[in-house]
Scaffold this active site. Structure first.
Site, PDB file in Angstrom:
ATOM      1  N   GLU A 176     -93.980 -57.321  17.950  1.00 45.34           N
ATOM      2  CA  GLU A 176     -93.670 -58.302  16.913  1.00 45.34           C
ATOM      3  C   GLU A 176     -92.571 -59.191  17.481  1.00 45.34           C
ATOM      4  O   GLU A 176     -91.557 -58.676  17.954  1.00 45.34           O
ATOM      5  CB  GLU A 176     -93.174 -57.584  15.652  1.00 45.34           C
ATOM      6  CG  GLU A 176     -92.893 -58.578  14.563  1.00 45.34           C
ATOM      7  CD  GLU A 176     -92.486 -57.927  13.245  1.00 45.34           C
ATOM      8  OE1 GLU A 176     -92.561 -56.695  13.127  1.00 45.34           O
ATOM      9  OE2 GLU A 176     -92.086 -58.695  12.353  1.00 45.34           O
ATOM     10  N   ARG A 232     -92.113 -41.889  20.658  1.00 42.02           N
ATOM     11  CA  ARG A 232     -91.348 -43.023  21.163  1.00 42.02           C
ATOM     12  C   ARG A 232     -90.253 -42.538  22.101  1.00 42.02           C
ATOM     13  O   ARG A 232     -89.858 -41.393  22.069  1.00 42.02           O
ATOM     14  CB  ARG A 232     -90.797 -43.892  20.051  1.00 42.02           C
ATOM     15  CG  ARG A 232     -90.071 -43.190  18.941  1.00 42.02           C
ATOM     16  CD  ARG A 232     -89.850 -44.103  17.727  1.00 42.02           C
ATOM     17  NE  ARG A 232     -89.106 -45.298  18.045  1.00 42.02           N
ATOM     18  CZ  ARG A 232     -89.506 -46.527  17.719  1.00 42.02           C
ATOM     19  NH1 ARG A 232     -90.642 -46.695  17.101  1.00 42.02           N
ATOM     20  NH2 ARG A 232     -88.771 -47.575  18.015  1.00 42.02           N
ATOM     21  N   LYS A 271     -84.869 -52.550  17.169  1.00 39.71           N
ATOM     22  CA  LYS A 271     -84.549 -53.976  17.215  1.00 39.71           C
ATOM     23  C   LYS A 271     -83.541 -54.353  16.143  1.00 39.71           C
ATOM     24  O   LYS A 271     -82.667 -55.180  16.373  1.00 39.71           O
ATOM     25  CB  LYS A 271     -85.825 -54.799  17.078  1.00 39.71           C
ATOM     26  CG  LYS A 271     -86.531 -54.950  18.428  1.00 39.71           C
ATOM     27  CD  LYS A 271     -87.724 -55.863  18.335  1.00 39.71           C
ATOM     28  CE  LYS A 271     -88.875 -55.136  17.719  1.00 39.71           C
ATOM     29  NZ  LYS A 271     -90.131 -55.878  17.798  1.00 39.71           N
TER      30      LYS A 271
HETATM   31  P1  ATP Z   1     -88.293 -51.339  16.913  1.00 39.73           P
HETATM   32  O1  ATP Z   1     -88.246 -50.002  16.268  1.00 39.73           O
HETATM   33  O2  ATP Z   1     -87.421 -51.461  18.114  1.00 39.73           O
HETATM   34  O3  ATP Z   1     -88.122 -52.466  15.954  1.00 39.73           O
HETATM   35  P2  ATP Z   1     -91.093 -51.765  16.822  1.00 39.73           P
HETATM   36  O4  ATP Z   1     -91.988 -50.612  16.942  1.00 39.73           O
HETATM   37  O5  ATP Z   1     -90.933 -52.350  15.487  1.00 39.73           O
HETATM   38  O6  ATP Z   1     -89.722 -51.406  17.524  1.00 39.73           O
HETATM   39  P3  ATP Z   1     -92.865 -53.642  18.011  1.00 39.73           P
HETATM   40  O7  ATP Z   1     -92.577 -54.997  18.506  1.00 39.73           O
HETATM   41  O8  ATP Z   1     -93.721 -53.506  16.818  1.00 39.73           O
HETATM   42  O9  ATP Z   1     -91.470 -52.925  17.787  1.00 39.73           O
HETATM   43  O10 ATP Z   1     -93.401 -52.731  19.184  1.00 39.73           O
HETATM   44  C1  ATP Z   1     -94.451 -53.085  20.051  1.00 39.73           C
HETATM   45  C2  ATP Z   1     -95.021 -51.829  20.632  1.00 39.73           C
HETATM   46  O11 ATP Z   1     -94.015 -51.112  21.349  1.00 39.73           O
HETATM   47  C3  ATP Z   1     -95.531 -50.904  19.551  1.00 39.73           C
HETATM   48  O12 ATP Z   1     -96.797 -50.414  19.951  1.00 39.73           O
HETATM   49  C4  ATP Z   1     -94.496 -49.823  19.494  1.00 39.73           C
HETATM   50  O13 ATP Z   1     -95.064 -48.608  19.098  1.00 39.73           O
HETATM   51  C5  ATP Z   1     -93.965 -49.778  20.921  1.00 39.73           C
HETATM   52  N1  ATP Z   1     -92.595 -49.271  20.931  1.00 39.73           N
HETATM   53  C6  ATP Z   1     -91.527 -49.763  20.279  1.00 39.73           C
HETATM   54  N2  ATP Z   1     -90.437 -49.014  20.483  1.00 39.73           N
HETATM   55  C7  ATP Z   1     -90.812 -47.996  21.297  1.00 39.73           C
HETATM   56  C8  ATP Z   1     -90.137 -46.869  21.873  1.00 39.73           C
HETATM   57  N3  ATP Z   1     -88.863 -46.633  21.643  1.00 39.73           N
HETATM   58  N4  ATP Z   1     -90.856 -46.047  22.676  1.00 39.73           N
HETATM   59  C9  ATP Z   1     -92.156 -46.291  22.913  1.00 39.73           C
HETATM   60  N5  ATP Z   1     -92.848 -47.318  22.399  1.00 39.73           N
HETATM   61  C10 ATP Z   1     -92.193 -48.173  21.597  1.00 39.73           C
HETATM   62 MG    MG Z   2     -93.161 -52.822  14.656  1.00 40.06          MG
END
Ligand code: ATP
Ligand code: MG
Length: 554
Positions: A35, A261, A271
């Site tokens: 995102e 994760r 984020k």
């Molecule tokens: P955040 O919790 O940092 O806001 P998010 O999951 O909302 O992260 P996205 O931009 O939606 O962020 O993530 C893009 C991809 O990266 C998704 O498939 C998510 O599952 C993966 N991802 C995000 N954070 C991690 C992490 N700490 N370890 C592994 N994969 C991750």
């Molecule tokens: Mg997300």
């Protein structure tokens, strides 16, 4: 670097192998779906390496898809930084960049299809009423009074929502699933809401935006994704993912699989928290070298290969875990030990005058750029009567364990001569201001003929030719291993995460490539900062894992 080339096996590869063997799929197509509401961090690197790595290994494809359904939190700067970070990590996406917003028209059509099938309804309940009716983990929810509105009325209401005739928060479109489901996400989840927001891709075209759970599965299906990989917190949402695809007219049938994760000690990987660090100026922007962002790691001197190697070493499982920072540091250290050029810099300078060296003589000495890799060549370093050495490399008296310079004793100056300490000059407080020495001209590149041995080897920089620079020494950004577990995570910020010193560098370092780490001999790995207005070096990582030693003692 020597990235380990054993191909890791994990449960996702086993699923893919089985799908290919049984003919469920004849190819692999993954996607990385960020995102654009922040910069990518090391956790995203895990997901990038997994998704793009699988596509590479199975000769499949991997899309880069921006999951852009929250226009208020997203912007084009994030869209651009994410692309450059993925490329920097060494991956390229197949075809054009995809955006969920490319599918807004079709997503809207599928929402209408659900309404027509009696599987979605417009709910005018207040947020409070909706929360009441949702129930709890222990108690089932109750049906909304709007649940049985006729299809025709729902179609009319959704058309009005779309036309901007209802205010934000006045109503939402919900899927009609099961208010008694043990999975909260199945209790008639919201799939569309009204938002009068400008979108970075679609401008002001829409005032209704689809929710993540509705958008993601359909985007996967539209793009022909075979294996949709996400993190464990979406495990329950898999029911909704499947429900949506089961109930709309779409051919392709992707499957969702969840993995754990990445959590990394002494930092935060969310984020929302990273944005807070930037907004409240606890750090100097998204690419502050202390940030766990890809941009921060890059500015710190990490290489793409070291980050990929880290992702390989941590593996992919379904187990929640917390990875030690030492593991990430070991990856960059292994890489740089092998690949970084060597140079000399003094970070806590003590002036040395070599009394038997001619005052205006400048000798050009040659120093190898790497101790065991001749292909990296050599460089010139100036040697002069006045030099700097590290203050801690000299003591007036010391026991035998001190393998450096002591009054009346000799050390070797790295890449140069034997040096003997003769006497010191002190200021009124007793601090040594100058150290007077002599050198042995017959010891350049060879030991003295009489068999004398030096106590050790120390680094140095010419005082007249050395270049002053600001050197930034970084430490962990947080004092505790799991800051996210604290009541207020910013309270556990390490006040000493940045120490600035004024160093003296050998002249060749002025033309170092920004971001490309070198070893300052005996001190650690450093890289020139991209900052253009003054000479700044950032410490990438020390030579040894001093942190492990400290923790071992505790
Ligand atoms: P955040 O919790 O940092 O806001 P998010 O999951 O909302 O992260 P996205 O931009 O939606 O962020 O993530 C893009 C991809 O990266 C998704 O498939 C998510 O599952 C993966 N991802 C995000 N954070 C991690 C992490 N700490 N370890 C592994 N994969 C991750
Ligand atoms: Mg997300």
């Amino acid at each position: 670097m020597a990235e380990t080339d054993i191909r890791p096996t994990n449960f996702i590869r086993q699923i893919i192998d089985k799908d290919l063997a049984e003919g469920v799929h004849d190819h692999v197509h993954t996607r990385f779906p960020p995102e654009p509401n922040g910069y990518l961090h090391i956790g995203h690197a895990k997901s990038i390496c997994l998704n793009f790595g699988l596509a590479q290994d199975y000769q499949g494809q991997c899309n880069l898809r921006f999951d852009d359904t929250n226009p208020e939190k997203e912007n084009i700067d994030y869209v651009n930084s994410i692309q450059s970070d993925v490329k920097w990590l060494g991956f390229s996406w197949d075809g054009e960049i995809c955006y969920s917003s490319d599918y807004f028209e079709r997503l809207h059509g599928y929402a209408v299809e659900l309404i027509e099938k009696g599987l979605a309804y417009v709910d005018f309940s207040s947020q409070e009423a909706m929360r009441e009716l949702r129930g709890t983990l222990k108690e089932p929810g109750k049906n909304s009074p709007y649940r049985d509105t006729s299809v025709a009325e729902n179609l009319a209401h959704f058309a009005k929502m779309t036309a901007g005739e209802y205010a934000e928060g006045h109503c939402v479109l919900r899927a009609k699933i099961d208010m008694a489901s043990p999975f909260m996400c199945m209790r008639d989840p919201v799939i569309y809401r009204v938002k009068f927001a400008h979108h970075h891709q679609t401008g002001d075209k829409w005032c209704v935006y689809p929710m993540y759970d509705f958008t993601h599965c359909i985007s996967d299906a539209i793009e022909g994704i075979t294996h949709s990989l996400c993190t464990l917190e979406f495990q329950d949402n898999r029911r909704l993912y499947d429900w949506v695809l089961d109930n709309i007219s779409i051919e392709c049938r992707p499957r969702q699989y969840e993995f754990s994760r990445l959590n990394l000690e002494y930092t935060v990987l969310s984020k929302r928290k990273l944005i807070q660090l930037v907004d409240e100026k606890h750090v100097d922007g998204w690419d502050d070298p202390r940030m766990p962002t890809i941009a921060g790691l890059r500015r710190r001197g990490y290489t793409p290969a070291s980050v990929r190697e880290f992702c390989k070493r941590i593996g992919v499982t379904k187990m929640d875990n917390m990875v030690e920072m030492g593991m990430l540091e070991a990856c960059i250290r292994d890489d740089l030990n092998q690949n970084a050029a060597r140079a000399m810099a003094v970070l806590d300078p003590l002036k040395v005058v070599i009394e038997n060296y001619p005052a205006d003589q400048v000798e050009t000495l040659s120093a190898p750029n790497h101790p065991s890799d001749e292909s990296m060549g050599s460089r010139d370093i100036p040697f002069t009567r006045e030099i700097y050495i590290e203050r801690e490399d000299f003591r007036e008296e010391a026991n035998k364990k001190f393998k450096r310079l002591v009054l009346g004793k000799e050390v070797r100056l790295r890449n140069a001569y034997f040096l003997k300490a003769e006497r010191v000059e002190k200021d009124a407080e007793g601090n040594i201001t100058t150290l007077y020495c002599t050198y042995d001209p017959d010891t350049l590149g060879k030991d003295p003929a009489d068999g004398r041995k030096a106590k050790g080897v120390i680094h140095w920089v010419s005082a007249s030719h050395g270049v002053p620079a600001e050197v930034r020494l970084y430490d962990r950004l947080f004092k505790v291993p799991n800051p996210a577990g604290e009541e207020n995570f910013t309270d556990s910020i390490n006040a000493e995460s940045l120490t600035v010193v004024q160093g003296i560098l050998e002249p060749s370092l002025v033309s170092a490539e920004p971001g490309k780490a070198l070893q300052f001999e005996r001190l650690g790995y450093f890289c020139k900062d991209k900052q253009a207005d003054k000479l700044v070096f950032n410490r990438t990582v020390g030579l040894r894992d001093t942190w492990a030693k400290i923790e071992g003692q505790e």
